[in-house]
Every structure is written in C-alpha cells, then in structure tokens.
Scaffold this active site. Structure first.
Site, PDB file in Angstrom:
ATOM      1  N   ASP A 104      99.771 166.510  91.356  1.00 33.23           N
ATOM      2  CA  ASP A 104     100.875 165.775  92.185  1.00 33.23           C
ATOM      3  C   ASP A 104     101.155 164.478  91.545  1.00 33.23           C
ATOM      4  O   ASP A 104     100.377 163.642  91.836  1.00 33.23           O
ATOM      5  CB  ASP A 104     100.276 165.688  93.555  1.00 33.23           C
ATOM      6  N   ASP A 328     108.867 164.470  91.919  1.00 33.87           N
ATOM      7  CA  ASP A 328     107.627 164.688  92.550  1.00 33.87           C
ATOM      8  C   ASP A 328     107.206 166.117  92.174  1.00 33.87           C
ATOM      9  O   ASP A 328     107.807 167.181  92.557  1.00 33.87           O
ATOM     10  CB  ASP A 328     107.852 164.639  94.107  1.00 33.87           C
TER      11      ASP A 328
END
Length: 456
Positions: A104, A328
């Site tokens: 992440d 992201d």
C-alpha cells in the site's frame, strides 16, 4: 490494502475503505542508523518471495485507498498475485515467519497480524534455507529479535506532526495504537520493533511496526508512502517498484506479478515523471492535502483519440489541497474530482450511452456500468490514457477499461471522489495492471513501463 490508509492528519482519509489512524513519531536516533545489513562483497542482486491473491468481499470494498550505496545496492524481488489488492509475503522476525502484507503506497506505518485469527501452519524452510513459519499471524514468542515499545518511548508521544490521534498506554504500560476504519471496524495493538529477514546477509535493523492483536482482516499492511515510519523510510530503501498482473478470469488461476526493493532490471524502458513535494507548514495550510502521498502532476485524460477538455489545474492541488493526484497501489478503482469525472462520463455516454445500465451505481460512486458484452463495450469506448509531462502516460487498453463488479455487471473502473466526501484524484491499481510503477525516492520521481506482469 489497498484498502487502507494510515495518515490521520489529512482530510483525504475519507477516501479509503480501511484508512487507518495512529499517533507515533520517529526519533532522530531511529532515522540515523542504516537498517539494511549487507555483505560488503555483494553488489546488486534480487530475492524472490511467494505471494498470494487477496479478494476483498464487496461489503469491504475500499473506495479507493534508500540510502543504499552504489557499491552495495540491494534489489529484492517479490512476486504478488492480484485480485482486488496486491499482497506480498515477506519474512519477518528471527527466525523469519512469512507474513502476508498488502502493498500500500498510501499507508505509512506497516503492521502485521499478532492474534489468533487464523490457524497457523507448521514451520518450513524459506527460500534462503532458513527456518520459516508460513503463518497468517505472527507469533512474537518465536522471534528473538522482537521487542515491544513502552509507552514512555519517544515514539509514543501524545501528538506528532504526522498523526493527529494520540496513542495510549495499555494496562502493561506498553505503547498502544488504534486504526479506525471507515466501515466501523478497528485494528489495534502495540507498537513493536522487528526485523525483516530477507536472507542470511540481508536483514534490516529492527523497524517500528504495528503488532495487531485485534483487526477486521487477516492480512497486514506494508506501508510504502513518504512518511517517516513507512517501510522505505525506515529500511533506507531509495527505490522500489511493482508490476500488477492482469486480472485472471473469474475461475482461472491468479497470475503473479513482482515487487522489487532496490534496482529494477527493466528500468531502462521506463518513462519518468517528477513527484510533487510539499513541506509540513505548507500542508498544514492545505487541509485536503495528503503530503505523504506520491503526488504526480497529471496533465489530462484521453479516451480513444480524443483528449478530454479538462484543464490541467483540475489535477493539481489548489490552495486548500483539493485536486491532488496520487498513485496508490492500495486503491482498487481510480477516483476523480467532479470536474474530471463529469468529462469522462460525458465521453462514455457519447460512445456507449444507450448501453449503460440505467439507475445503477456501484459502491455509491461509480455509475458508468453495463450489462451485456463487456468486450464489445470496451472496444466501443477504446483505450484510455492518463497523461503526464514529457509524453509520459499510463495507457489502459480497451480490454481493461471495464471491471466486472457484481453478477455480470461491468463498470468503467472510475469512481466519483465527491461521493466519498473527498476532493482528490487517485489512480488505483486497476489502472496499473501490466504496468511497472517505480518510485525513485532519491530522485523524487515515479516511472512507468509497459509489461506483461505475469512474465516480468
């Protein structure tokens, strides 16, 4: 996970399904030492680790959310499989226990599972021949390098510049943290120190991690953003890259992609874009900004051969931070502010409007959805491209414009930011399939390169 975020000081937190909050800081003493211990005779090399897919149930959909020297540069390669989120398995502790962690780039603090949520498997040997427990949860009692931070430690201050919620002392006088998720669930535990044991000669110094004793999921998080407590910052990794493989057929095997820590042998083909950087004082005046995200100056969006009439300023942070565009890995879909989303939807309606599923909104934020032949609809829409400076772009092939979401329904994998009460643009991992994405922290840039990720 993509699905999670660990920054609590910014309003963008509303974007993420498992956006987490904690309150810790990194002391100057922690920042100064070099965590990767490497053999002095080694040059650049790679290590691989097994990965597995992690599909998120629909009710938990996340609306998407080195100082190595040239002589001893380290390149660590780990494959990951893709379903909804990229999951990498990494060896942690002494001897190492293999832990599943969601890669992440929107999270700061990494954390692992330290509770008995799932049955542990029996110990085995890792790729380096060292004993390794292939477990879902981490057992601190089995690791000689594990330690817990007391609540009087400098990293357990009531408030820090990076986080707005305080940590607390538990009944054992240990530093306790809590991650609050947008779906009402909670992950909490203690702040700890632990090593990543990649091989006999590549072992990090003890890094600050969260050791979750209660959580709503069975995977940890590998926090990779620009924060002081992120894995790249603590491990002094100046460069990392990943390649998200194309989605498998509904009942087919999950393909495997790759994660590199360090140099990537494919980087000669990458197109690079300068990252936008922000200062602490600046971000405090911009409440909608996430200063720790990988922010890129996007120029526009193209569908087929038509460049949409969206001013570049829509993709840049304004005086309040709205309009920021970030890369992201933890978000599944891409999210656009209203002005950009409306233009994309207008073009999709022009091309395939009569075939749209009327009145259908997926996840409360994506309404460009269809029944019927997804391949034919994709061909009618054409390729989509996110354009950056100097000709760099992310091209989404027409075969990958639509995502299957539920019961045969397919949607353009773009959501409306405002439906999440957020004001930023996010390029999620759906639009990073078969693409190398490299974060070159030393040179403050991000690189893109086309690939067949299952073969890279």
């Amino acid at each position: 996970m993509a699905v999670r975020r660990t920054s609590s000081v910014v309003a963008i937190a509303a974007f993420f399904f498992l956006f987490c909050f904690c309150s810790v800081s990194h002391s100057k003493q922690e920042q100064s030492h070099h965590p990767l211990n490497k053999s002095s005779s080694s040059s650049s090399f790679s290590l691989s680790f097994p990965l597995k897919s992690h599909a998120l149930p629909h009710h938990k959909l996340k609306p998407l959310r080195s100082s190595l020297t040239a002589a001893s540069a380290v390149a660590v390669k780990a494959p990951f499989k893709y379903s909804m989120v990229p999951v990498v398995s990494l060896p942690i502790g002494t001897p190492p226990q293999t832990q599943d962690m969601i890669l992440d780039t929107g999270s700061q603090l990494s954390w692992i599972q330290c509770h008995d949520k799932a049955k542990k498997k029996s110990p085995s040997a890792d790729a380096a021949g060292q004993p390794s427990s292939s477990t879902t949860t981490f057992d601190p009692s089995l690791s000689s390098s594990f330690s817990v931070l007391p609540c009087n430690h400098p990293l357990c201050k009531p408030r820090t510049p990076d986080f707005s919620l305080p940590t607390s002392c538990d009944q054992n006088r240990l530093c306790h943290y809590s991650y609050f998720y947008a779906d009402g669930t909670l992950a909490e535990g203690n702040l700890v120190r632990e090593k990543f044991t990649f091989s006999r000669t590549q072992i990090t110094a003890p890094l600050i991690l969260g050791c979750a004793t209660s959580s709503g999921d069975d995977k940890g998080i590998l926090g990779m953003n620009l924060g002081r407590l992120s894995f790249p910052s603590q491990a002094k990794v100046s460069k990392f890259s990943y390649c998200v493989p194309a989605r498998a057929a509904r009942y087919g095997p999950s393909p495997t992609g790759s994660l590199y820590l360090g140099d990537n042998p494919n980087s000669g083909t990458f197109q690079y874009v300068a990252l936008m950087t922000f200062f602490q004082g600046q971000s405090q005046r911009m409440p909608n900004l996430d200063p720790l995200a990988y922010t890129v100056p996007m120029q526009g969006i193209r569908i087929g051969s038509r460049r949409l009439s969206i001013p570049p300023t829509v993709f840049r942070p304004d005086t309040g931070g709205s309009g920021q565009t970030m890369i992201d890995s933890g978000s599944e879909f891409t999210y656009l502010v209203d002005e950009a989303y409306d233009k994309v939807r207008e073009e999709v309606v022009r091309l395939v409007g009569p075939r749209m599923k009327k009145g259908y909104v997926y996840g409360g934020m994506a309404d460009m959805c269809f029944d019927g032949d997804a391949a034919a609809i994709g061909r009618s829409i054409g390729d989509m491209a996110f354009e950056f400076e100097k000709g760099a772009e992310i091209v989404v092939a027409k075969e990958k414009v639509l995502a299957e979401v539920d019961g045969g329904v397919h949607c353009v994998a773009i959501g409306r930011s405002s439906m999440l009460s957020a004001a930023s643009n996010i390029i999620g991992n759906f639009h990073q399939q078969d693409l190398w994405v490299e974060f070159d922290l030393a040179n403050h840039r991000v690189g893109f390169g086309r690939a067949d990720c299952s073969r890279s």
